[in-house]
Scaffold this motif. Structure first.
Motif, PDB file in Angstrom:
ATOM      1  N   GLN A 283      24.511  19.680  40.514  1.00 22.23           N
ATOM      2  CA  GLN A 283      23.712  19.359  39.337  1.00 22.23           C
ATOM      3  C   GLN A 283      23.929  17.898  38.959  1.00 22.23           C
ATOM      4  O   GLN A 283      24.942  17.295  39.304  1.00 22.23           O
ATOM      5  N   LYS A 284      22.994  17.347  38.251  1.00 23.31           N
ATOM      6  CA  LYS A 284      23.153  16.010  37.687  1.00 23.31           C
ATOM      7  C   LYS A 284      22.833  16.060  36.198  1.00 23.31           C
ATOM      8  O   LYS A 284      22.123  16.959  35.733  1.00 23.31           O
ATOM      9  N   LYS A 285      23.374  15.116  35.469  1.00 24.66           N
ATOM     10  CA  LYS A 285      23.267  15.153  34.019  1.00 24.66           C
ATOM     11  C   LYS A 285      22.664  13.847  33.502  1.00 24.66           C
ATOM     12  O   LYS A 285      22.964  12.775  33.993  1.00 24.66           O
ATOM     13  N   SER A 286      21.810  13.966  32.515  1.00 25.81           N
ATOM     14  CA  SER A 286      21.238  12.805  31.837  1.00 25.81           C
ATOM     15  C   SER A 286      21.539  12.906  30.345  1.00 25.81           C
ATOM     16  O   SER A 286      21.408  13.990  29.755  1.00 25.81           O
ATOM     17  N   SER A 287      21.925  11.788  29.746  1.00 18.58           N
ATOM     18  CA  SER A 287      22.097  11.750  28.298  1.00 18.58           C
ATOM     19  C   SER A 287      20.727  11.654  27.636  1.00 18.58           C
ATOM     20  O   SER A 287      19.816  11.005  28.161  1.00 18.58           O
TER      21      SER A 287
ATOM     22  N   GLY B  23      21.926  14.710  23.016  1.00 21.68           N
ATOM     23  CA  GLY B  23      22.101  15.859  23.897  1.00 21.68           C
ATOM     24  C   GLY B  23      22.360  15.469  25.335  1.00 21.68           C
ATOM     25  O   GLY B  23      22.539  14.293  25.674  1.00 21.68           O
ATOM     26  N   GLN B  24      22.378  16.465  26.167  1.00 21.85           N
ATOM     27  CA  GLN B  24      22.570  16.267  27.595  1.00 21.85           C
ATOM     28  C   GLN B  24      21.611  17.176  28.345  1.00 21.85           C
ATOM     29  O   GLN B  24      21.518  18.368  28.059  1.00 21.85           O
ATOM     30  N   ARG B  25      20.893  16.592  29.296  1.00 20.90           N
ATOM     31  CA  ARG B  25      19.956  17.351  30.120  1.00 20.90           C
ATOM     32  C   ARG B  25      20.605  17.599  31.466  1.00 20.90           C
ATOM     33  O   ARG B  25      21.060  16.660  32.122  1.00 20.90           O
ATOM     34  N   ILE B  26      20.678  18.848  31.872  1.00 25.25           N
ATOM     35  CA  ILE B  26      21.323  19.224  33.127  1.00 25.25           C
ATOM     36  C   ILE B  26      20.270  19.778  34.078  1.00 25.25           C
ATOM     37  O   ILE B  26      19.569  20.740  33.761  1.00 25.25           O
ATOM     38  N   LEU B  27      20.158  19.148  35.234  1.00 27.71           N
ATOM     39  CA  LEU B  27      19.153  19.535  36.220  1.00 27.71           C
ATOM     40  C   LEU B  27      19.795  19.682  37.592  1.00 27.71           C
ATOM     41  O   LEU B  27      20.772  18.990  37.909  1.00 27.71           O
ATOM     42  N   PRO B  28      19.258  20.544  38.435  1.00 29.41           N
ATOM     43  CA  PRO B  28      19.760  20.633  39.811  1.00 29.41           C
ATOM     44  C   PRO B  28      19.311  19.430  40.623  1.00 29.41           C
ATOM     45  O   PRO B  28      18.300  18.789  40.316  1.00 29.41           O
TER      46      PRO B  28
ATOM     47  N   GLY C 219      20.363  25.875  41.348  1.00 30.24           N
ATOM     48  CA  GLY C 219      18.907  25.756  41.274  1.00 30.24           C
ATOM     49  C   GLY C 219      18.321  24.714  42.199  1.00 30.24           C
ATOM     50  O   GLY C 219      17.164  24.300  42.031  1.00 30.24           O
ATOM     51  N   VAL C 220      19.110  24.268  43.202  1.00 27.32           N
ATOM     52  CA  VAL C 220      18.591  23.281  44.155  1.00 27.32           C
ATOM     53  C   VAL C 220      17.376  23.861  44.867  1.00 27.32           C
ATOM     54  O   VAL C 220      17.421  24.976  45.408  1.00 27.32           O
ATOM     55  N   ASN C 221      16.290  23.109  44.865  1.00 25.88           N
ATOM     56  CA  ASN C 221      15.028  23.620  45.395  1.00 25.88           C
ATOM     57  C   ASN C 221      14.983  23.626  46.918  1.00 25.88           C
ATOM     58  O   ASN C 221      14.411  24.528  47.530  1.00 25.88           O
ATOM     59  N   ARG C 222      15.605  22.603  47.527  1.00 27.17           N
ATOM     60  CA  ARG C 222      15.517  22.468  48.990  1.00 27.17           C
ATOM     61  C   ARG C 222      16.910  22.321  49.583  1.00 27.17           C
ATOM     62  O   ARG C 222      17.635  21.373  49.272  1.00 27.17           O
ATOM     63  N   ILE C 223      17.283  23.267  50.411  1.00 29.07           N
ATOM     64  CA  ILE C 223      18.578  23.238  51.088  1.00 29.07           C
ATOM     65  C   ILE C 223      18.319  23.219  52.595  1.00 29.07           C
ATOM     66  O   ILE C 223      17.630  24.085  53.134  1.00 29.07           O
ATOM     67  N   VAL C 224      18.875  22.208  53.249  1.00 32.88           N
ATOM     68  CA  VAL C 224      18.666  22.016  54.678  1.00 32.88           C
ATOM     69  C   VAL C 224      19.998  22.183  55.396  1.00 32.88           C
ATOM     70  O   VAL C 224      20.988  21.566  55.019  1.00 32.88           O
ATOM     71  N   MET C 225      20.036  23.000  56.417  1.00 31.40           N
ATOM     72  CA  MET C 225      21.260  23.198  57.188  1.00 31.40           C
ATOM     73  C   MET C 225      21.099  22.613  58.572  1.00 31.40           C
ATOM     74  O   MET C 225      20.057  22.792  59.218  1.00 31.40           O
ATOM     75  N   VAL C 226      22.127  21.891  59.019  1.00 30.99           N
ATOM     76  CA  VAL C 226      22.143  21.382  60.393  1.00 30.99           C
ATOM     77  C   VAL C 226      23.427  21.847  61.068  1.00 30.99           C
ATOM     78  O   VAL C 226      24.480  21.954  60.432  1.00 30.99           O
TER      79      VAL C 226
ATOM     80  N   LEU D 240      27.777  28.128  35.781  1.00 29.60           N
ATOM     81  CA  LEU D 240      26.497  27.468  35.506  1.00 29.60           C
ATOM     82  C   LEU D 240      26.439  26.940  34.076  1.00 29.60           C
ATOM     83  O   LEU D 240      26.697  27.664  33.119  1.00 29.60           O
ATOM     84  N   LYS D 241      26.094  25.675  33.936  1.00 28.99           N
ATOM     85  CA  LYS D 241      25.931  25.048  32.618  1.00 28.99           C
ATOM     86  C   LYS D 241      24.448  24.772  32.365  1.00 28.99           C
ATOM     87  O   LYS D 241      23.668  24.589  33.304  1.00 28.99           O
ATOM     88  N   THR D 242      24.069  24.728  31.098  1.00 30.59           N
ATOM     89  CA  THR D 242      22.687  24.460  30.733  1.00 30.59           C
ATOM     90  C   THR D 242      22.622  23.251  29.805  1.00 30.59           C
ATOM     91  O   THR D 242      23.624  22.821  29.237  1.00 30.59           O
TER      92      THR D 242
END
Length: 421
Positions: free
Chosen positions: A380-384, A109-114, A144-151, A94-96
């Motif tokens: 995760q995705k990252k924003s500068s 900096g870099q913002r890391i979000l799920p 930290g993904v909020n919504r996980i859907v399984m099919v 896990l990265k922050t």
């Protein structure tokens, strides 16, 4: 099992299955139907191909409770322990978010979000793969993904395998739908009345699932298009033929196109393993599949030195690599291309498939040269982040404007000079 002395005389590369023209057209037609008709299309396809007559696609809480009653208590404990191991391993990935302040007062900096949402495809049919559930879901949970859907496709009686439902519940999945195939991928990618679209789709499937994932890529993210499984083993005279043969067959039983390769410095071990593979094949439940795999893509390569073995492995870039030598750690330092590496006699490949905690979703068919095992970063995705100070702007504005004009982008230069007053 064939014994060869020159890797150049064998072919391990399996062509990527792009499907037939008819299969690709069928997938596109399914996708368009799901886009137009939503749940109704999913229900019709589920009746047509899975034989299940459903009024609702959602798995209810009562069904999960029944699933627990149909899985042995010790198996539930094993799934829980495996899940804990997988979670522990992936938490270390896990990265922050981070930032630093320069002397001129600028902050970079870099913002890391799920990701907001992820869809997990779990194969169905005659087999049940609770391990696939754990490996695809838990890294997303850790990220930290909020919504996980399984099919997953249901059986004819409209249920999913109890072990799959138990694994999903233990892993933390809150939305599970009874739908599979290309239509399941379409539902995840584009949404229906019951299933809200997701941002990324992960998980293995048959050719129609693979083609559907190719089709939706760009509208959503996908993990990979996985090829047949493969194992390579580096072994010296200290290895045991019976164990090596068993490990080779552990991958051969997956698929007729699976690849199993032993690279050894011991001609004696090569002969023993070749004979042992035939012995163990005789009573293997998936004998026909494993035999075709071994006959087509199974090889034992005899080399003079371990350095030669390393060169071959780095050329193959296998999905799984076992190093069963007197000093496996010495070999590890020289390996550059492998999806997952198992060191020593007791690190048999199924240890990683099920229980150790590492992920078994791995790059295949040589793609370990540039790809990674499924991991937390995939969810995760990252924003500068740039907060330029006035001092830095005044100092660098002429340079930035000049750079913009070098590329012929006058509006870029003017955007800088509008502030340089």
């Amino acid at each position: 099992m064939r014994i060869v002395k020159d890797i150049e005389n064998i072919s391990l590369k399996r062509s990527v299955d792009a499907g037939t023209v008819e299969q690709r057209k069928a997938v596109i037609d399914i996708m368009e139907n799901v886009k137009r008709n939503g749940d109704q299309a999913l229900i019709e396809y589920t009746k047509k191909w899975d034989g299940a007559n459903l009024s609702s696609l959602l798995v209810r809480e009562e069904e999960i409770a029944v699933a627990y009653d149909n899985v042995e208590k010790d198996m539930i404990s094993i799934i829980k322990e495996a899940a804990a191991n997988i979670k522990d391993y992936h938490q270390k990935q896990l990265k922050t978010s981070w930032s630093f302040t320069q002397e001129n007062g600028s902050i970079l900096g870099q913002r890391i979000l799920p990701l907001d949402s992820v869809g997990v495809y779990v194969p169905g049919g005659t087999a049940a793969y609770p391990s696939s559930v754990l490996m695809n879901v838990i890294p997303a949970i850790v990220a930290g993904v909020n919504r996980i859907v399984m099919v997953s496709p249901p059986s004819e009686n409209g249920t999913l395998p109890p072990a799959v439902l138990v694994a999903a519940d233990i892993a933390g999945v809150k939305e599970i739908y009874k739908v599979g195939g290309a239509q399941g991928i379409a539902a995840l990618a584009y949404g229906t009345e019951s299933i809200e679209k997701v941002d990324k789709i992960v998980g293995p499937g048959n050719i129609f699932v693979a083609l559907a994932k190719r089709e939706v890529f760009g509208d959503v993210a996908i993990d990979m298009i996985a090829g047949p499984s493969e194992i390579a083993i580096i072994a010296d005279e200290t290895a045991r033929a019976k164990e090596i043969a068993a490990d080779l067959l552990s991958q051969a039983e997956h698929d007729e196109r699976a690849s199993s390769v032993l690279v050894t410095t011991s001609p004696k071990l090569a002969e023993e393993v070749s004979k042992e593979v035939e012995i163990q094949l005789s009573d293997l439940p998936r004998k026909e599949i494993a035999k075709k795999s071994i006959d087509q893509y199974g090889f034992i390569v005899v080399v003079n030195t371990l350095e030669e073995a390393v060169t071959i492995i780095n050329t193959i870039a296998p999905e799984h690599l076992e190093i069963i030598t007197e000093n496996p750690s010495d070999i590890l330092e020289k390996i550059r291309h492998a999806g997952s590496i198992f060191l020593g006699r007791y690190s048999s490949e199924p240890v990683g498939d099920y229980f150790a905690g590492t992920n078994h979703v791995l790059p295949t068919n040589g793609t370990a040269r540039f790809s990674n095992p499924l991991n937390v970063d995939d969810f995760q995705k990252k924003s500068s982040v740039i907060q330029y100070s006035e001092a830095a702007f005044r100092e660098n504005a002429p340079k930035i404007a000049k750079f913009a004009r070098l590329e012929g982008l006058e509006a870029h230069a003017r955007a800088i000079e509008a502030r340089d007053k």
